[in-house]
Design an enzyme around this catalytic site. Structure first.
Site, PDB file in Angstrom:
ATOM      1  N   LYS A 196      33.976  35.676  30.765  1.00  0.00           N
ATOM      2  CA  LYS A 196      34.054  36.448  32.151  1.00  0.00           C
ATOM      3  C   LYS A 196      33.810  37.952  32.008  1.00  0.00           C
ATOM      4  O   LYS A 196      33.171  38.416  32.902  1.00  0.00           O
ATOM      5  CB  LYS A 196      35.499  36.272  32.613  1.00  0.00           C
ATOM      6  CG  LYS A 196      35.657  36.391  34.152  1.00  0.00           C
ATOM      7  CD  LYS A 196      37.089  36.135  34.546  1.00  0.00           C
ATOM      8  CE  LYS A 196      38.120  36.875  34.196  1.00  0.00           C
ATOM      9  NZ  LYS A 196      39.267  36.650  34.961  1.00  0.00           N
ATOM     10  N   LEU A 208      44.966  35.626  41.218  1.00  0.00           N
ATOM     11  CA  LEU A 208      44.128  34.735  40.774  1.00  0.00           C
ATOM     12  C   LEU A 208      42.647  35.197  40.749  1.00  0.00           C
ATOM     13  O   LEU A 208      42.365  36.040  41.671  1.00  0.00           O
ATOM     14  CB  LEU A 208      44.199  33.486  41.135  1.00  0.00           C
ATOM     15  CG  LEU A 208      45.556  32.642  41.242  1.00  0.00           C
ATOM     16  CD1 LEU A 208      45.425  31.246  42.001  1.00  0.00           C
ATOM     17  CD2 LEU A 208      46.020  32.518  39.782  1.00  0.00           C
ATOM     18  N   ASP A 209      41.909  34.710  40.091  1.00  0.00           N
ATOM     19  CA  ASP A 209      40.417  34.916  40.237  1.00  0.00           C
ATOM     20  C   ASP A 209      39.406  33.660  40.753  1.00  0.00           C
ATOM     21  O   ASP A 209      40.016  32.892  40.969  1.00  0.00           O
ATOM     22  CB  ASP A 209      39.775  35.471  38.856  1.00  0.00           C
ATOM     23  CG  ASP A 209      39.719  34.406  37.876  1.00  0.00           C
ATOM     24  OD1 ASP A 209      38.796  34.942  36.800  1.00  0.00           O
ATOM     25  OD2 ASP A 209      40.139  33.422  37.890  1.00  0.00           O
ATOM     26  N   SER A 210      38.399  34.171  41.014  1.00  0.00           N
ATOM     27  CA  SER A 210      37.545  33.017  41.586  1.00  0.00           C
ATOM     28  C   SER A 210      37.373  31.791  40.862  1.00  0.00           C
ATOM     29  O   SER A 210      37.388  30.580  41.350  1.00  0.00           O
ATOM     30  CB  SER A 210      36.099  33.475  41.833  1.00  0.00           C
ATOM     31  OG  SER A 210      35.592  34.218  40.714  1.00  0.00           O
TER      32      SER A 210
END
Lengths: 88, 127
Positions: free
Chosen positions: A44, B82-84
């Site tokens: 990420k 949260l993230d994607s």
């Protein structure tokens, strides 16, 4: 290949998770899910466009592997389901 | 798909009954006819409270989420941090729970519990 966009990466992630569902074997299904989540999270923080593109194409080839293998595994699916698949 | 058509037809049929029949029915009866499709013998549509409970359970059991913060109005990225990628995971879990296939375009729009509940509730094939 040009740097993949955010939506393309999310789409690849989703395709990999969907391909995991096609496996009749519980273990491989869970492994595929776990592995994609871990590797996407690990990558990420990449900021270098060439490494992002390399990781993306790696992911795409893994997607093709998963799709082929799900077909092969389905040909010889175990008759007895794994205990984890049986709902209590 | 047939049940969605049925719901649309029943929605249209229900309107004239309420317009001129309400003084003949007691208030309790009115509630019954508006919330239950009395003409269908097989009611396969989920109750909204069931949908809400199941979706909240899924979100609460997500390892990165603090269960005490989860309400039906939370935004996944703004409120729960949260993230994607987590977003996609949660939507996958919702798909598995309700045996749905959510297309990518719709799934990208689902950002919060409220949107997820709306989508599942309005989906004719949810079970």
């Amino acid at each position: 290949m040009a740097t993949p966009s955010r939506t393309e990466i999310i789409s690849l992630f989703r395709s990999l998770l969907r391909s995991a569902r096609q496996f009749p074997d519980y273990n491989i299904r869970e492994y595929t899910k776990r592995r994609t989540i871990d590797s996407f999270r690990h990558n990420k923080t990449l900021s270098d466009p060439s490494s992002i593109a390399a990781a993306f194409s790696d992911g795409q080839s893994q997607l093709q592997v998963a799709r082929r293998q799900s077909v092969v595994y389905s040909l010889y699916a175990p008759k007895i389901k794994s205990i984890m698949d049986v709902k209590p | 798909m047939a049940s969605a058509l049925r719901a649309a037809i029943l929605g249209h049929l229900r309107v004239p009954v309420l317009a001129n029949g309400s003084n003949l029915l007691t208030p309790l009866w009115i509630h019954r006819t508006t919330s239950v499709r009395s003409m269908s013998s097989h009611d396969d549509h989920l109750e909204k409270s069931q949908v809400i409970d199941r979706i909240l359970d899924i979100v609460k059991s997500f390892p990165k989420v603090d269960p005490s913060k989860v309400t039906s109005e939370v935004h996944f990225q703004k409120d729960l941090g949260l993230d994607s990628l987590d977003n996609v995971e949660i939507i996958m879990a919702i798909e598995e729970e309700f045996k749905l296939e959510i297309p990518d375009k719709e799934a990208d729009k689902i950002d919060s519990c409220a949107l997820a509940i709306e989508y599942v509730y309005n989906h004719p094939l949810a079970s």
